[in-house]
Each structure stands twice: as structure tokens, then as C-alpha cells.
Write an enzyme that holds these catalytic residues in place. Structure first.
Site, short mmCIF file in Angstrom:
data_model
loop_
_atom_site.label_atom_id
_atom_site.label_comp_id
_atom_site.label_asym_id
_atom_site.label_seq_id
_atom_site.Cartn_x
_atom_site.Cartn_y
_atom_site.Cartn_z
CG PHE A 94 -2.06 0.91 1.18
CD1 PHE A 94 -2.99 1.03 0.34
CD2 PHE A 94 -1.71 2.39 1.91
CE1 PHE A 94 -3.90 2.04 0.10
CE2 PHE A 94 -2.78 3.18 1.90
CZ PHE A 94 -3.90 3.16 1.13
CB VAL A 95 1.81 3.71 -2.16
CG1 VAL A 95 2.40 5.11 -2.42
CG2 VAL A 95 2.77 2.61 -2.31
N GLY A 103 6.65 5.89 -7.98
CA GLY A 103 7.20 4.75 -8.22
C GLY A 103 7.47 4.12 -6.73
N GLY A 105 5.44 1.99 -5.12
CA GLY A 105 4.84 0.54 -5.28
C GLY A 105 5.91 -0.30 -6.08
CG ASN A 132 -7.26 -2.66 -6.64
OD1 ASN A 132 -7.34 -1.64 -7.09
ND2 ASN A 132 -6.51 -2.79 -5.46
CE1 TYR A 139 0.50 -5.07 -7.31
CE2 TYR A 139 -1.57 -6.01 -7.54
CZ TYR A 139 -0.57 -5.22 -6.63
OH TYR A 139 -0.89 -5.06 -5.38
#
Length: 174
Positions: A94-95, A103, A105, A132, A139
Site C-alpha cells: 500500500f502506498v 514509483g 509501489g 481493483n 501488476y
């Protein structure tokens, strides 16, 4: 892991005692993002025991910017019976929403990938909620592939306790 200075001056490092409030803050923010704002039972004391107790089984990499923890990757070691090697299960990434796009994550996941390579671990795995779309796209941009044929299973609460009560051999396999 030695602390790493990211291009914008933020620091990527492993968690250390005293980071618990910032980590817990982001866990709560993640719960809100995942539409489960009241689901977090974790506490700073529990994080202290889990992360820094005598035999830690969970680990956290953080991104710190301006003295504030703005990103976390919480993970633990897994084992593959097929490869005969360990891996990393990324429990939470989580960011902070205001810090996304910098950048962080990618840096957190890259640090875990580097740890896998360094330790000869065979895989880095995690789950993502099927709704999501931004995370799924992120990803995929990293080269991650979905494991659509696998379904996560979970036992909690009463069901977990009921099954545990049969551990003395009183239950039968299906």
C-alpha cells in the site's frame, strides 16, 4: 537490506522499532481503500510482537518521505513443495494515495524481487481484489501473471474454532 534513496529523496528500508504507528496508519488506509474500514483488529503492540519479537515471522519494507511512512510492503516467507524452495508472500502493498505515481509501489515490489533472487527463492506471490483494476494493471505492467485457476480459501472465527476442536482425531476427512 541497506536503506536505499529513491530518485525523489524518499528512503526505502526495512521497518524498525518505532515504525509501528505509521505502518498501522497505512493498514487502516488500505482497509478503507478495500472497502473494509472496520475490519482492522491489528494494533501497534501486535505489530511490535509480530515484526520485532523474538522470532519474527512477518516482515515489512517501508518507504519514508519527509519523516513519514508513505508506503508499506508486508510479507512473509513461504515454501513450495514442488520447487523445494522458499518464496515470498506479499500480504499487503500500500502506498498513501497522495504519494502514488512516484514509483514507490514498484520500488517496494522490486526490493522483494531482489530479495527473492538474492536468497534463491522461487517466487513472489500475492492476491489482488478482482475489482481493483488500477492495481491489476500495475501488476501486469511489472510482468505478473494471474493464477486464475486458484481460489483462495479461508477459515476464521467459529469455523476455525470448530475445526480446531477436532484436531485430536475426532473429525473425519471428506
Amino acid at each position: 537490506m541497506s536503506p536505499t534513496t529513491l530518485p525523489d529523496g524518499a528512503t526505502l528500508r526495512t521497518a524498525r522499532p518505532g515504525d509501528e504507528p505509521g505502518i498501522l496508519h497505512l493498514i487502516h488506509a488500505l482497509a478503507v481503500y478495500e472497502r473494509e474500514p472496520d475490519a482492522v483488529e491489528n494494533t501497534t503492540d501486535a505489530l511490535t510482537r509480530s515484526l520485532f519479537g523474538p522470532d519474527p515471522q512477518v516482515f515489512t519494507h517501508i518507504v519514508e518521505r519527509g519523516g513519514e511512512i508513505v508506503g508499506i510492503a508486508m510479507w512473509f516467507v513461504t515454501y513450495s513443495t514442488w520447487t523445494g524452495r522458499h518464496g515470498i508472500w506479499l500480504e499487503d502493498l500500500f502506498v498513501d494515495e497522495a504519494q502514488r505515481g512516484r514509483g514507490y509501489g514498484r520500488a517496494l515490489i522490486a526490493a522483494l524481487a531482489a530479495l527473492c533472487v538474492e536468497r534463491d527463492y522461487s517466487r513472489l506471490e500475492w492476491t489482488v481484489l478482482d475489482w481493483n483494476a488500477p492495481s491489476i494493471a500495475f501488476y501486469r505492467s511489472l510482468g505478473a501473471i494471474p493464477m486464475d485457476e486458484w481460489t483462495t480459501q479461508r477459515l476464521t472465527g467459529t469455523e476455525l474454532e470448530t475445526l480446531a476442536a477436532t484436531a485430536d482425531g475426532g473429525g473425519r476427512d471428506v
